[in-house]
Motif scaffolding. Structure first.
Motif, short mmCIF file in Angstrom:
data_model
loop_
_atom_site.label_atom_id
_atom_site.label_comp_id
_atom_site.label_asym_id
_atom_site.label_seq_id
_atom_site.Cartn_x
_atom_site.Cartn_y
_atom_site.Cartn_z
N VAL A 66 6.04 3.11 0.48
CA VAL A 66 5.04 2.05 0.56
C VAL A 66 5.04 1.46 1.97
CG1 VAL A 66 5.08 1.40 -1.88
CG2 VAL A 66 6.68 0.32 -0.28
N GLU A 67 3.90 0.88 2.30
CA GLU A 67 3.77 0.06 3.51
C GLU A 67 3.53 -1.36 3.05
OE1 GLU A 67 0.55 -0.66 7.11
OE2 GLU A 67 0.63 1.29 6.09
N VAL A 68 4.39 -2.28 3.48
CA VAL A 68 4.31 -3.67 3.04
C VAL A 68 4.09 -4.56 4.25
CG1 VAL A 68 5.48 -5.54 1.84
CG2 VAL A 68 5.83 -3.18 1.10
N THR A 69 3.06 -5.41 4.18
CA THR A 69 2.73 -6.32 5.28
C THR A 69 2.69 -7.74 4.74
OG1 THR A 69 1.35 -4.60 6.29
CG2 THR A 69 1.05 -6.86 7.08
N LYS A 70 3.41 -8.63 5.43
CA LYS A 70 3.49 -10.02 5.00
C LYS A 70 2.60 -10.90 5.87
CE LYS A 70 6.87 -13.79 4.46
NZ LYS A 70 8.28 -14.18 4.71
N ASP A 71 1.68 -11.60 5.21
CA ASP A 71 0.86 -12.63 5.85
C ASP A 71 1.41 -13.96 5.36
OD1 ASP A 71 -1.16 -14.11 7.06
OD2 ASP A 71 -2.55 -13.80 5.40
N ASP A 72 2.30 -14.57 6.14
CA ASP A 72 3.07 -15.71 5.67
C ASP A 72 2.19 -16.94 5.49
OD1 ASP A 72 5.27 -17.01 4.76
OD2 ASP A 72 6.43 -16.85 6.61
N ARG A 73 2.67 -17.88 4.65
CA ARG A 73 1.99 -19.15 4.46
C ARG A 73 1.88 -19.87 5.80
NH1 ARG A 73 4.93 -24.04 3.42
NH2 ARG A 73 3.69 -24.50 1.57
N SER A 74 0.91 -20.74 5.91
CA SER A 74 0.73 -21.48 7.15
C SER A 74 1.90 -22.42 7.38
CB SER A 74 -0.58 -22.28 7.09
OG SER A 74 -1.68 -21.41 6.96
N PHE B 270 12.43 -6.94 0.03
CA PHE B 270 13.76 -6.34 -0.02
C PHE B 270 13.76 -5.03 -0.78
CE2 PHE B 270 17.80 -5.91 -2.39
CZ PHE B 270 18.68 -5.76 -1.33
N GLN B 271 13.13 -5.01 -1.95
CA GLN B 271 13.10 -3.79 -2.75
C GLN B 271 12.31 -2.69 -2.06
OE1 GLN B 271 15.00 -3.34 -5.21
NE2 GLN B 271 15.66 -5.47 -5.51
N ALA B 272 11.21 -3.05 -1.40
CA ALA B 272 10.42 -2.05 -0.68
C ALA B 272 11.22 -1.44 0.45
CB ALA B 272 9.14 -2.69 -0.13
N GLU B 273 12.05 -2.24 1.08
CA GLU B 273 12.84 -1.77 2.22
C GLU B 273 14.05 -0.96 1.80
OE1 GLU B 273 15.85 -4.05 5.19
OE2 GLU B 273 13.78 -4.79 5.23
N LYS C 174 0.83 -1.19 0.00
CA LYS C 174 0.00 0.00 0.00
C LYS C 174 0.87 1.25 0.00
CE LYS C 174 -3.67 -2.20 2.72
NZ LYS C 174 -4.55 -2.11 3.90
N GLY C 175 0.36 2.31 -0.62
CA GLY C 175 1.05 3.59 -0.57
C GLY C 175 1.21 4.22 -1.93
N PRO C 176 1.64 5.48 -1.97
CA PRO C 176 1.73 6.21 -3.23
C PRO C 176 2.72 5.62 -4.23
CG PRO C 176 2.45 7.57 -1.36
CD PRO C 176 1.92 6.32 -0.79
N ASP C 177 3.72 4.86 -3.75
CA ASP C 177 4.70 4.28 -4.66
C ASP C 177 4.47 2.79 -4.91
OD1 ASP C 177 6.02 6.64 -5.04
OD2 ASP C 177 7.66 6.21 -3.65
N ALA C 178 3.29 2.29 -4.57
CA ALA C 178 3.02 0.86 -4.73
C ALA C 178 3.14 0.44 -6.20
CB ALA C 178 1.65 0.51 -4.18
N LEU C 179 2.54 1.20 -7.09
CA LEU C 179 2.60 0.85 -8.50
C LEU C 179 4.01 0.99 -9.05
CD1 LEU C 179 0.82 -0.08 -10.86
CD2 LEU C 179 0.55 2.31 -11.50
N PRO D 146 9.95 -16.81 -3.00
CA PRO D 146 10.99 -16.07 -3.70
C PRO D 146 10.57 -14.67 -4.16
CG PRO D 146 11.06 -18.35 -4.38
CD PRO D 146 9.83 -18.20 -3.53
N VAL D 147 9.38 -14.55 -4.75
CA VAL D 147 8.93 -13.23 -5.21
C VAL D 147 8.59 -12.34 -4.01
CG1 VAL D 147 7.15 -11.99 -6.50
CG2 VAL D 147 8.13 -14.10 -7.42
N THR D 148 7.96 -12.93 -3.00
CA THR D 148 7.63 -12.18 -1.79
C THR D 148 8.88 -11.57 -1.18
OG1 THR D 148 5.79 -13.67 -1.34
CG2 THR D 148 6.57 -12.33 0.48
N ASN D 149 9.92 -12.36 -1.03
CA ASN D 149 11.16 -11.87 -0.43
C ASN D 149 11.79 -10.77 -1.27
OD1 ASN D 149 10.95 -13.63 1.72
ND2 ASN D 149 12.21 -15.21 0.77
N TRP D 150 11.76 -10.92 -2.58
CA TRP D 150 12.33 -9.91 -3.47
C TRP D 150 11.58 -8.58 -3.34
CZ3 TRP D 150 16.61 -8.85 -5.89
CH2 TRP D 150 16.65 -8.02 -7.01
#
Length: 469
Positions: free
Chosen positions: A139-147, A130-133, A66-71, A123-127
């Motif tokens: 942007v605000e990035v929130t991870k809801d990890d796999r079970s 990393f780029q968001a950070e 989420k955020g102005p730079d998400a796209l 793999p894509v989630t981690n990438w």
């Protein structure tokens, strides 16, 4: 290995290939969802003959962006164009490294203005994390990890549940659930649906070839919604699909789920490897199969080799653009299905009863893969390597063993080749491998998707080599 991050582990191991080929992570698990509700053959047939309910709630990551730079984050990291990416649309999102190799893929949902959700593997989630950070994106990035793969009785919760209704009777189930007609939107467009008094989000999909929907909503409503769909689907032959059947549906539909993320080499990616933890997917990934090279880069794949060439759009700057602009698409390997010879497969399966020798590497069904990323050598009649078989299993609908592969551009449909099954030198040290000997299997190069229904009715570009999006 005792390193604090992936780079330290690689430095200690001295060879990325040997590290991954001897991973101790064990079998890849589709968590929480039962292996079978009836039996996996019946559940496979349901998506071809009636209707099926796939439960995707637990095995994928949800990454909320989420955020102005998400796209801008999405545009910078993906080969896909975002020139036409309005709210209520989704894309199969494919990021590449600065060197033009694929990291992975998944589905990116545009849920509202400046609000996206990526759904897929680690793999894509981690990438993206990393780029968001590190990339200076607002942007605000929130991870809801796999079970958890092995919850051992502990409660499991997610932010969303995620289900799919697919098969030739899917739309009848959908309209009964909704209590009235439902417009068949264009492929990968989003809308809403009524289910048991709940208003849920939907994505027009078609994993079984016929029109279907993916649905999602708050996890608290999961049981209520799932029960309502199953009840509505009884008269139309709907079957809930267990993890065994679900993991094999890609053999008919043509998506290669787990290529090796191409991040283990290259100076530009060193900061990323130092960011990835020692317990990350990338650090523990199990590389399996008969193809063995001491150079990890020989396992990397570009978008054309995986059938994503039509997604590459040079209307924006993205990681890997310079490298991909130099690629001649016509010279790249191409995605195909391989139909395995029945006698050869029967010989492999029968070897578990051989009391006189080690036998062959176990061929499990319906999913025969024994690593996270699987690479088997494909040979031509002269013994030359002409491709890689990347995902293997069995389809009860086709009554065939199949694999998804990438082969040299001159290989034509209908040609007979051979896949080398099993690892050299008696097998690696993976816990999924027992001592065995290698063998060759005759295969016929076939279209992708293999299913006639899927080939005729899928949106071009979705799991095919044609089309644009």
């Amino acid at each position: 290995m005792s390193g604090a991050n992936l780079q330290e582990i690689l430095d200690q191991s001295g060879n990325a290939v040997e590290l991954l080929r001897n991973s101790q992570i064990g079998a890849y698990i589709y968590p929480v969802v039962p292996a079978e509700f009836t039996n996996w053959r019946r559940e496979q047939r349901a998506w071809r003959e009636a209707a099926v309910l796939y439960d995707q709630t637990h095995h994928m990551v949800n990454l909320f962006i989420k955020g102005p730079d998400a796209l801008r984050l999405i545009s910078t990291t993906g080969i896909n164009s975002v020139a036409n990416f309005p709210v209520n649309m989704a894309k199969q999102f494919v990021p590449t490294t600065p060197y033009g190799h694929v990291i992975g893929d998944g589905i990116l949902f545009h849920e509202s203005e400046n609000d996206f959700v990526f759904v897929g593997r680690a793999p894509v989630t981690n990438w993206l994390l990393f780029q968001a950070e590190r990339g200076g994106f607002d942007v605000e990035v929130t991870k809801d990890d796999r079970s958890p793969s092995r919850p051992y009785g502990h409660a499991v919760t997610r932010q969303y549940w995620r289900l799919q209704i697919q098969g030739p009777n899917a739309w009848k189930v959908i309209e009964k659930v909704n209590g009235g007609p439902v417009e068949q939107l264009r492929f990968f467009r989003m809308d809403e649906l009524n289910v048991a008094g709940e208003r849920v989000r939907t994505l027009r999909h078609g994993m079984a070839g016929a029109p279907g929907l993916e649905l999602w909503g708050p996890y608290a409503t999961y049981e209520k919604v799932r029960n309502a769909i199953i009840e509505a689907g009884r008269e139309f032959g709907l079957e809930p699909a267990g993890a065994r059947a679900y993991s094999s549906n890609t053999l008919e539909s043509g998506w290669i789920p787990s290529p090796l993320p191409a991040i283990y080499s290259g100076d530009e990616l060193r900061p990323y490897r130092e960011w990835l933890g020692a317990d990350s997917y990338e650090a523990t990934n199990a590389l399996a199969g008969s193809y063995v090279s001491q150079n990890i880069e020989d396992y990397y794949l570009n978008p054309w080799e995986l059938g994503y060439g039509s997604f590459v759009k040079f209307d924006h700057d993205f990681y890997g653009r310079d490298a991909l602009e130099k690629v001649d698409p016509a010279a790249q390997r191409k995605k195909v299905t391989l139909a395995w010879n029945a006698e050869d497969v029967a010989r492999i399966m029968a070897s578990i009863l051989d009391t006189e020798s080690e036998g062959y590497q176990f061929f499990d069904i319906p999913n025969a893969n024994y690593g996270s990323s699987n690479y088997d050598t494909i040979l031509d009649e002269d013994g030359a390597t002409v491709g890689l078989s990347l995902f293997t299993g069995y389809s009860a609908n086709e009554r065939r063993a199949l694999s998804l592969a990438t082969v040299d551009p001159g290989i034509e449909i209908g040609r007979e080749l051979r896949v080398v099954w099993g690892e050299p030198d008696g097998g690696s040290g993976k816990v999924t491998v027992e001592p065995h000997r290698q063998t060759e299997v005759r295969v016929i190069v076939s279209p992708v998707p293999y299913s006639v229904t899927a080939r005729l009715e899928y949106h071009h570009g979705w799991r095919t080599s044609a089309g644009t999006r």
